[in-house]
Design a protein around this motif. Sequence first.
Motif, PDB file in Angstrom:
ATOM      1  N   ASN A  24       1.021  -7.549  -0.084  1.00  0.00           N
ATOM      2  CA  ASN A  24       1.616  -6.221  -0.075  1.00  0.00           C
ATOM      3  C   ASN A  24       3.007  -6.251   0.524  1.00  0.00           C
ATOM      4  O   ASN A  24       3.295  -7.059   1.408  1.00  0.00           O
ATOM      5  CB  ASN A  24       0.734  -5.253   0.705  1.00  0.00           C
ATOM      6  N   ILE A  25       3.879  -5.358   0.051  1.00  0.00           N
ATOM      7  CA  ILE A  25       5.245  -5.241   0.549  1.00  0.00           C
ATOM      8  C   ILE A  25       5.452  -3.821   1.034  1.00  0.00           C
ATOM      9  O   ILE A  25       5.118  -2.862   0.336  1.00  0.00           O
ATOM     10  CB  ILE A  25       6.268  -5.586  -0.547  1.00  0.00           C
ATOM     11  N   GLU A  26       6.025  -3.679   2.235  1.00  0.00           N
ATOM     12  CA  GLU A  26       6.342  -2.376   2.795  1.00  0.00           C
ATOM     13  C   GLU A  26       7.780  -2.424   3.290  1.00  0.00           C
ATOM     14  O   GLU A  26       8.155  -3.322   4.038  1.00  0.00           O
ATOM     15  CB  GLU A  26       5.383  -2.058   3.946  1.00  0.00           C
ATOM     16  N   THR A  27       8.622  -1.467   2.833  1.00  0.00           N
ATOM     17  CA  THR A  27      10.027  -1.453   3.221  1.00  0.00           C
ATOM     18  C   THR A  27      10.531  -0.026   3.383  1.00  0.00           C
ATOM     19  O   THR A  27      10.047   0.891   2.712  1.00  0.00           O
ATOM     20  CB  THR A  27      10.898  -2.213   2.193  1.00  0.00           C
ATOM     21  N   ASN A  28      11.504   0.148   4.260  1.00  0.00           N
ATOM     22  CA  ASN A  28      12.147   1.450   4.431  1.00  0.00           C
ATOM     23  C   ASN A  28      13.300   1.623   3.455  1.00  0.00           C
ATOM     24  O   ASN A  28      13.800   2.721   3.280  1.00  0.00           O
ATOM     25  CB  ASN A  28      12.669   1.616   5.863  1.00  0.00           C
ATOM     26  N   GLY A  29      13.737   0.521   2.842  1.00  0.00           N
ATOM     27  CA  GLY A  29      14.891   0.564   1.953  1.00  0.00           C
ATOM     28  C   GLY A  29      14.522   0.372   0.500  1.00  0.00           C
ATOM     29  O   GLY A  29      13.363   0.489   0.099  1.00  0.00           O
ATOM     30  N   ASP A  30      15.548   0.058  -0.286  1.00  0.00           N
ATOM     31  CA  ASP A  30      15.368  -0.186  -1.719  1.00  0.00           C
ATOM     32  C   ASP A  30      14.911  -1.621  -1.952  1.00  0.00           C
ATOM     33  O   ASP A  30      15.160  -2.503  -1.128  1.00  0.00           O
ATOM     34  CB  ASP A  30      16.693   0.038  -2.460  1.00  0.00           C
ATOM     35  N   ILE A  31      14.263  -1.846  -3.085  1.00  0.00           N
ATOM     36  CA  ILE A  31      13.835  -3.202  -3.448  1.00  0.00           C
ATOM     37  C   ILE A  31      13.982  -3.382  -4.951  1.00  0.00           C
ATOM     38  O   ILE A  31      13.704  -2.472  -5.730  1.00  0.00           O
ATOM     39  CB  ILE A  31      12.380  -3.488  -2.989  1.00  0.00           C
ATOM     40  N   ARG A  32      14.456  -4.565  -5.352  1.00  0.00           N
ATOM     41  CA  ARG A  32      14.578  -4.931  -6.763  1.00  0.00           C
ATOM     42  C   ARG A  32      13.676  -6.132  -7.007  1.00  0.00           C
ATOM     43  O   ARG A  32      13.732  -7.119  -6.268  1.00  0.00           O
ATOM     44  CB  ARG A  32      16.017  -5.262  -7.134  1.00  0.00           C
TER      45      ARG A  32
END
Length: 126
Positions: A24-32
């Motif tokens: 799983n990936i969790e981020t506060n920003g954008d992701i490509r």
Amino acid sequence: MAKSYEPENKLPNMIGSGTKISGNIETNGDIRIDGEIEGNILSKGKVVVGPNGMVKGEINCANSEVSGKIEGKVLVSELLSLKASSNVFGDINTAKLTIEPGAVFTGKCDMGGKGSVSKPAENIKK
């Protein structure tokens, strides 16, 4: 008084072509994503799935632009854009939806309400 550290990095996170991530990936920003993700993605920003990108899992974000392939539920609180080369196999819940001619979508669509990006995706296990 101590401030909580919040990085002000304006650069998006990138998963390059030829990269495969299981988890799983969790981020506060954008992701490509131009590689492959097998897991769920939770982003407070924008999720872009490039033409060669593939996600097998749930995506929960504010905005999303899809040119690649998604197999799983997509929850977008604002705008979801399916480009002509996109293939989405799963249910969609979004406030606004754009679909270009040539895009493939198989599933149920619920729109007009707000998606849920403020709380973690239901299937993300910590």
